[in-house]
Each structure stands twice: as structure tokens, then as C-alpha cells.
Design a protein around this motif. Structure first.
Motif, PDB file in Angstrom:
ATOM      1  N   TYR A 150      -6.085  -4.457  -8.031  1.00 25.72           N
ATOM      2  CA  TYR A 150      -7.059  -3.518  -7.468  1.00 25.72           C
ATOM      3  C   TYR A 150      -7.290  -2.310  -8.375  1.00 25.72           C
ATOM      4  O   TYR A 150      -8.426  -2.047  -8.793  1.00 25.72           O
ATOM      5  CB  TYR A 150      -6.586  -3.058  -6.090  1.00 25.72           C
ATOM      6  N   TYR A 151      -6.224  -1.587  -8.702  1.00 29.62           N
ATOM      7  CA  TYR A 151      -6.381  -0.350  -9.482  1.00 29.62           C
ATOM      8  C   TYR A 151      -6.797  -0.612 -10.933  1.00 29.62           C
ATOM      9  O   TYR A 151      -7.482   0.208 -11.532  1.00 29.62           O
ATOM     10  CB  TYR A 151      -5.096   0.461  -9.462  1.00 29.62           C
ATOM     11  N   ARG A 152      -6.364  -1.751 -11.485  1.00 34.71           N
ATOM     12  CA  ARG A 152      -6.711  -2.047 -12.875  1.00 34.71           C
ATOM     13  C   ARG A 152      -7.832  -3.089 -12.986  1.00 34.71           C
ATOM     14  O   ARG A 152      -8.136  -3.572 -14.065  1.00 34.71           O
ATOM     15  CB  ARG A 152      -5.471  -2.545 -13.628  1.00 34.71           C
ATOM     16  N   TYR A 153      -8.419  -3.451 -11.867  1.00 34.87           N
ATOM     17  CA  TYR A 153      -9.528  -4.418 -11.832  1.00 34.87           C
ATOM     18  C   TYR A 153      -9.168  -5.719 -12.556  1.00 34.87           C
ATOM     19  O   TYR A 153      -9.978  -6.272 -13.314  1.00 34.87           O
ATOM     20  CB  TYR A 153     -10.791  -3.810 -12.439  1.00 34.87           C
ATOM     21  N   ASP A 154      -7.936  -6.191 -12.316  1.00 32.21           N
ATOM     22  CA  ASP A 154      -7.448  -7.400 -12.980  1.00 32.21           C
ATOM     23  C   ASP A 154      -7.674  -8.598 -12.052  1.00 32.21           C
ATOM     24  O   ASP A 154      -6.860  -8.881 -11.166  1.00 32.21           O
ATOM     25  CB  ASP A 154      -5.955  -7.248 -13.312  1.00 32.21           C
ATOM     26  N   ILE A 205      -2.098  -4.782  -5.644  1.00 29.38           N
ATOM     27  CA  ILE A 205      -2.734  -3.467  -5.588  1.00 29.38           C
ATOM     28  C   ILE A 205      -2.667  -2.762  -6.946  1.00 29.38           C
ATOM     29  O   ILE A 205      -3.666  -2.243  -7.445  1.00 29.38           O
ATOM     30  CB  ILE A 205      -2.069  -2.593  -4.502  1.00 29.38           C
ATOM     31  N   ARG A 206      -1.476  -2.766  -7.554  1.00 31.35           N
ATOM     32  CA  ARG A 206      -1.294  -2.048  -8.813  1.00 31.35           C
ATOM     33  C   ARG A 206      -2.078  -2.659  -9.971  1.00 31.35           C
ATOM     34  O   ARG A 206      -2.691  -1.950 -10.769  1.00 31.35           O
ATOM     35  CB  ARG A 206       0.193  -1.990  -9.178  1.00 31.35           C
ATOM     36  N   ASP A 213       2.155  -5.323  -3.446  1.00 32.89           N
ATOM     37  CA  ASP A 213       2.222  -4.195  -4.375  1.00 32.89           C
ATOM     38  C   ASP A 213       1.674  -4.585  -5.745  1.00 32.89           C
ATOM     39  O   ASP A 213       0.945  -3.816  -6.387  1.00 32.89           O
ATOM     40  CB  ASP A 213       3.676  -3.724  -4.499  1.00 32.89           C
ATOM     41  N   PHE A 269       0.815  -1.215   0.000  1.00 30.94           N
ATOM     42  CA  PHE A 269       0.000   0.000   0.000  1.00 30.94           C
ATOM     43  C   PHE A 269       0.849   1.266   0.000  1.00 30.94           C
ATOM     44  O   PHE A 269       0.393   2.320  -0.426  1.00 30.94           O
ATOM     45  CB  PHE A 269      -0.933   0.009   1.227  1.00 30.94           C
TER      46      PHE A 269
END
Length: 222
Positions: A186-190, A182-183, A179, A171
Motif C-alpha cells: 500500500y505505502y510503496r505501491y508495490d 500495508i508497508r 502488515d 494497520f
């Protein structure tokens, strides 16, 4: 939906993240062992009724240990940014995250060592004292051998906690599997990456627990 071809494309990133996780927990576990083990011995031997009884030292060390253990790790990560920058020269990356991981692991493992030694039969310690053994001899030849199996189990628990903490370090740019999750996850909805990172963490924890249990039983001669 799980996309195998997409996972293969990102395999270099996954491999790098896994290596960073091992790097972080390896450094942190080593430091926890080097500092936490003697700290735990100190907490035990300076307690009331023991051969190095010192209420002042025991209270101060115990108080500091409890303070660190009471702080949630994610808050500890942020609070230790100045110390991390001072030691590492940077506040992101696996090396930087290792500072906070080590600070969190030391008091945790110290309390485990203390608890492990409390399980030793007091008669064994008293017998060693009655023979005129020095404090160092009692620690080295009685306390550590008698509690080694329990300490190994505690070390296994510490390592598993470090895996979880290392994921949280993602985070704040700590690198590693967390990491990556998250990258990408989470952020790219993968969803594919999220599933893979969760699976890696589950397998890693299971292997650590299995290895720790086997080793603990192997060295337990009771």
C-alpha cells in the motif's frame, strides 16, 4: 506488473510475515478454545429450561459476549491498547496483536458452541438427566460428544475469521501478512507484494476450510 525477482528478494520478509500470522492466530485460537468453549457451555446450560438454569448468570454473560461481538475489530484493537500494554508490555508486534485477536475470538467461538449445543436433541439430554447423571457427566458425556462435529466446523470458522482479523492488525503494527501488505503493497505501491499477500491469505483460508471440513466429517459418527 508482477515482478518475480523482486518477490524473491523479499522472500525473507514474506516468510517472516507468514510466520507471524501463524503465531498470532495460533495463540488466539488456543485461548479462544480454552475460554470460549466453557463459556459457550455455560451460556447453553444456564438458559431457560436447562439443567443449570440461572437467568442472572446467563443474562450477564450473554450481555458481555454481545458487547464485545458488537465492536468492530479495528476499533477493538485501539480500545484494548491499555490492556495489551499491561499484559504484553508493548502495543506493537504479533504478541500484542494476539491480545485483541483473543478477545475478539472468545465471544465469537462461545456463541458458536452455544448454537452447536442447541442442535442436540432435547430427548438425549432429558434421558441423561433421568438416569441421575451429574451436570459434569452430562456436559462431558452427552453435550460435547453430540455437538463435536458442529463445534469443529465452528472452530474452523473462528480460525478463518482470525486470519482476516490478523490482516487488519497490520494497520496498527501488529505484524504478519497484513502488515507486509500495508508497508510494501500500500505505502510503496508495490503491486507484486500485494498480489502475493492476497494469494497467501486465499490459500491459507482454503487449506483451513478444507482441513476443518474433512476433520468434522471424520469425527461425525451420526
Amino acid at each position: 506488473m508482477f515482478d518475480l525477482s523482486h518477490i524473491m528478494e523479499l522472500m525473507p520478509d514474506i516468510t517472516k510475515a507468514f510466520g507471524e500470522t501463524l503465531y498470532m492466530i495460533g495463540i488466539s485460537l488456543t485461548i479462544a478454545l480454552i475460554i470460549g468453549l466453557p463459556l459457550g457451555v455455560l451460556l447453553f446450560t444456564t438458559d431457560k429450561g436447562l439443567f443449570l438454569e440461572n437467568r442472572a448468570i446467563n443474562s450477564v454473560v450473554g450481555f458481555l459476549v454481545n458487547i464485545i461481538r458488537s465492536i468492530p475489530f479495528i476499533i477493538l484493537l485501539v480500545a484494548l491498547i491499555p490492556l495489551t500494554k499491561l499484559i504484553v508490555g508493548n502495543i506493537i508486534g504479533p504478541a500484542a496483536a494476539s491480545v485483541s485477536l483473543s478477545v475478539a475470538a472468545i465471544p465469537f467461538f462461545a456463541r458458536i458452541v452455544e448454537t452447536s449445543m442447541r442442535e442436540i436433541d432435547k430427548g438425549v439430554i432429558e434421558a441423561a438427566i433421568s438416569t441421575g447423571a451429574s451436570p459434569w457427566m452430562i456436559i462431558w458425556n452427552v453435550l460435547l460428544p453430540e455437538s463435536k462435529s458442529s463445534i469443529i466446523q465452528g472452530l474452523t470458522l473462528t480460525l478463518i475469521n482470525l486470519v482476516a482479523y490478523s490482516a487488519m492488525a497490520g494497520f496498527v503494527g501488529g505484524g504478519g501478512i497484513g502488515d507486509l501488505a500495508i508497508r510494501f503493497g500500500y505505502y510503496r505501491y508495490d503491486d507484486s507484494i500485494m498480489l502475493v499477500t492476497v494469494a497467501i491469505l486465499i490459500v491459507l483460508v482454503q487449506l483451513i476450510q478444507f482441513g476443518g471440513d474433512r476433520f468434522s466429517k471424520l469425527i461425525d459418527k451420526r
